[in-house]
Design an enzyme around this catalytic site. Structure first.
Site, PDB file in Angstrom:
ATOM      1  N   GLY A 282       0.820  -1.210   0.000  1.00  0.00           N
ATOM      2  CA  GLY A 282       0.000   0.000   0.000  1.00  0.00           C
ATOM      3  C   GLY A 282       0.850   1.255   0.000  1.00  0.00           C
ATOM      4  N   ASP A 286      -0.232   8.166   6.208  1.00  0.00           N
ATOM      5  CA  ASP A 286      -1.374   8.813   6.869  1.00  0.00           C
ATOM      6  C   ASP A 286      -1.232   8.887   8.382  1.00  0.00           C
ATOM      7  OD1 ASP A 286      -1.622   6.141   7.483  1.00  0.00           O
ATOM      8  OD2 ASP A 286      -3.802   6.115   7.291  1.00  0.00           O
ATOM      9  N   LYS A 287      -0.061   8.522   8.920  1.00  0.00           N
ATOM     10  CA  LYS A 287       0.170   8.572  10.369  1.00  0.00           C
ATOM     11  C   LYS A 287      -0.916   7.806  11.131  1.00  0.00           C
ATOM     12  CE  LYS A 287       3.652  11.149   9.444  1.00  0.00           C
ATOM     13  NZ  LYS A 287       5.016  10.546   9.440  1.00  0.00           N
ATOM     14  N   ARG A 289      -4.070   7.347  10.542  1.00  0.00           N
ATOM     15  CA  ARG A 289      -5.425   7.923  10.638  1.00  0.00           C
ATOM     16  C   ARG A 289      -6.460   6.936  10.108  1.00  0.00           C
ATOM     17  NH1 ARG A 289      -3.066  12.189   8.111  1.00  0.00           N
ATOM     18  NH2 ARG A 289      -4.349  11.826   6.269  1.00  0.00           N
ATOM     19  N   HIS A 290      -6.155   6.294   8.988  1.00  0.00           N
ATOM     20  CA  HIS A 290      -7.087   5.359   8.358  1.00  0.00           C
ATOM     21  C   HIS A 290      -6.650   3.940   8.708  1.00  0.00           C
ATOM     22  CE1 HIS A 290      -8.639   8.780   6.094  1.00  0.00           C
ATOM     23  NE2 HIS A 290      -7.385   9.088   5.825  1.00  0.00           N
ATOM     24  N   CYS A 294      -5.667  -0.706   4.059  1.00  0.00           N
ATOM     25  CA  CYS A 294      -5.103  -1.595   3.034  1.00  0.00           C
ATOM     26  C   CYS A 294      -5.697  -2.999   3.156  1.00  0.00           C
ATOM     27  CB  CYS A 294      -3.582  -1.645   3.151  1.00  0.00           C
ATOM     28  SG  CYS A 294      -2.760  -0.073   2.786  1.00  0.00           S
ATOM     29  N   GLN A 320       4.550  -2.073  14.573  1.00  0.00           N
ATOM     30  CA  GLN A 320       5.175  -2.772  13.457  1.00  0.00           C
ATOM     31  C   GLN A 320       4.654  -2.292  12.110  1.00  0.00           C
ATOM     32  OE1 GLN A 320       4.790  -7.001  14.011  1.00  0.00           O
ATOM     33  NE2 GLN A 320       5.592  -6.966  16.089  1.00  0.00           N
ATOM     34  N   LEU A 322       5.569  -0.092   8.896  1.00  0.00           N
ATOM     35  CA  LEU A 322       6.751   0.457   8.235  1.00  0.00           C
ATOM     36  C   LEU A 322       6.349   1.313   7.048  1.00  0.00           C
ATOM     37  CD1 LEU A 322       8.980  -2.753   8.205  1.00  0.00           C
ATOM     38  CD2 LEU A 322       8.990  -0.907   9.886  1.00  0.00           C
TER      39      LEU A 322
END
Length: 404
Positions: A282, A286-287, A289-290, A294, A320, A322
């Site tokens: 993916g 988005d830090k 947020r969503h 994926c 975990q 990345l």
């Protein structure tokens, strides 16, 4: 005298005489009404009505001004400072390009002189040693082998990211391409859903530098379509050879390949990479947020999911999850090393505090701090450029000396 100063009297009109039969009134005569005052109110009620109307108009005008002020976009001081810094950065783009060219010319000149001196003192052996010092991975790059395996970066989350996140993702894509192209065992690579704001950034800010990239495909279609197309690419005569970690899998057939969408939210764990398979990553910053976006996307498409076996090999000090380029590089490293633990330790950033579960040692070759630095457009272009300078140096080093 008195008669001369007194204005002339006009005969009184009867009530039944029409207005058109009366004599015209002279402007300025006694009893006449000037044109500019004809519409003025003559009674107190009229005056009050006119005043109220004026107040209403004044209020309406003020309300319109207030509404226009409310509709105007508001920008904070912090945003204004960022905007000014961005404008200043863009204004200095040509200056930075000129400085880089000057540094490149100076560096090439220094290396030519160093090669000349090495050849005079130690011959070709000294030249080869110097080249190895400058380009330790050059030999691996020259021996790069294409394997029948495909990595797809799904860029279909464009509308879920902020502008700064798209900038970061564009840097991650550039690094992913560079890592794959320079690896001893490289894969087929595809950027799918490459058709929105991310593509616009590559077309404008990055000056379409991706058009010069080799061994990669950009597709407007989604990852599912790209995965189906990959099956045909890997079947072709130049679709890759069973080498490296696939050298002992000579009985592998194209129909045995699988399609896997990698997600840290998947309940399945990836144990190995298989030939003639397609692995989807993916392309999203988005830090968190969503959450699980994926994984949900893959499930909706009916595609198998899996996560990297980080927990089986690495003790992490943080979550975990990345960056996109880290996932790509880990899989490329596995194709080279055949060991997940070693691949993780060479790629996972130091800030995540990863240690091997069987040794407790820190990373040998950690990535820089942070997921991926938000490189500016010029740095991204340079990271993806072919190693033309290295080719030129080797050609110059191999050329016979012209000294007497």
């Amino acid at each position: 005298m008195e008669d001369d100063e007194r204005p002339r009297k006009y005969p009184k009109l009867s009530n039944d005489e029409g207005q058109e039969d009366s004599e015209p009134t002279m402007t300025g005569a006694v009893g006449s009404v000037p044109h500019e005052h004809a519409a003025q109110p003559t009674t107190q009620n009229d005056v009050a009505t006119a005043a109220n109307g004026a107040d209403d108009k004044s209020k309406d005008g003020q309300q319109t001004v207030d509404e226009s002020k409310d509709d105007a976009p508001k920008i904070s001081k912090r945003q204004l400072k960022k905007l000014r810094r961005r404008e200043q950065w863009d204004a200095q783009k040509d200056q930075r390009r000129t400085q880089r060219k000057e540094k490149t010319v100076a560096r090439k000149q220094r290396r030519r002189e160093a090669l000349k001196e090495a050849r005079e003192e130690g011959g070709q052996e000294a030249v080869d040693q110097l080249l190895q010092t400058w380009m330790p991975n050059r030999q691996k790059f020259k021996q790069s082998t294409l394997l029948p395996i495909t990595l797809v970066v799904d860029c279909g989350y464009d509308d879920l990211m902020l502008e700064k996140e798209r900038i970061s993702l564009s840097s991650q894509l550039t690094r992913s391409y560079s890592d794959n192209r320079g690896a001893p065992y490289r894969t087929h690579m595809v950027f799918s859903s490459f058709n929105k704001l991310l593509k616009e950034r590559f077309d404008t800010t990055l000056a379409k530098s991706y058009n010069n990239w080799k061994g990669i495909r950009f597709m407007e279609d989604d990852f599912a379509h790209a995965a189906e197309q990959a099956k045909e690419w890997m079947k072709e005569p130049n679709g890759g050879q069973l080498a490296g970690m696939f050298a002992n899998k000579t009985d592998a057939a194209p129909e045995d390949g699988e399609i896997v969408y990698l997600s840290s939210d998947s309940p399945n764990t990836l144990t190995e990479l298989k030939p003639y398979s397609t692995y989807i990553v993916g392309g999203l910053v988005d830090k968190n947020r969503h959450k699980a976006i994926c994984y949900k996307t893959a499930v909706e498409k009916g595609i198998k999911t899996a996560k990297l076996p980080i927990g089986d090999y690495i003790q992490m000090a943080s979550r975990q999850v990345l960056a996109t380029n880290h996932v790509v590089e880990i899989m490329i490293r596995w194709l080279e090393l055949g060991d997940w633990g070693e691949a993780f330790m060479k790629v996972i950033p130091r800030r995540k505090g990863g240690t091997l579960k069987d040794s407790g040692r820190d990373s040998e070759d950690p990535s820089p701090e942070g997921d991926v630095a938000e490189a500016d457009s010029d740095e991204e272009v340079e990271a993806a450029e072919p190693e033309d300078e290295a080719d030129a140096l080797e050609a110059e080093a191999a050329a016979p000396s012209t000294n007497p």
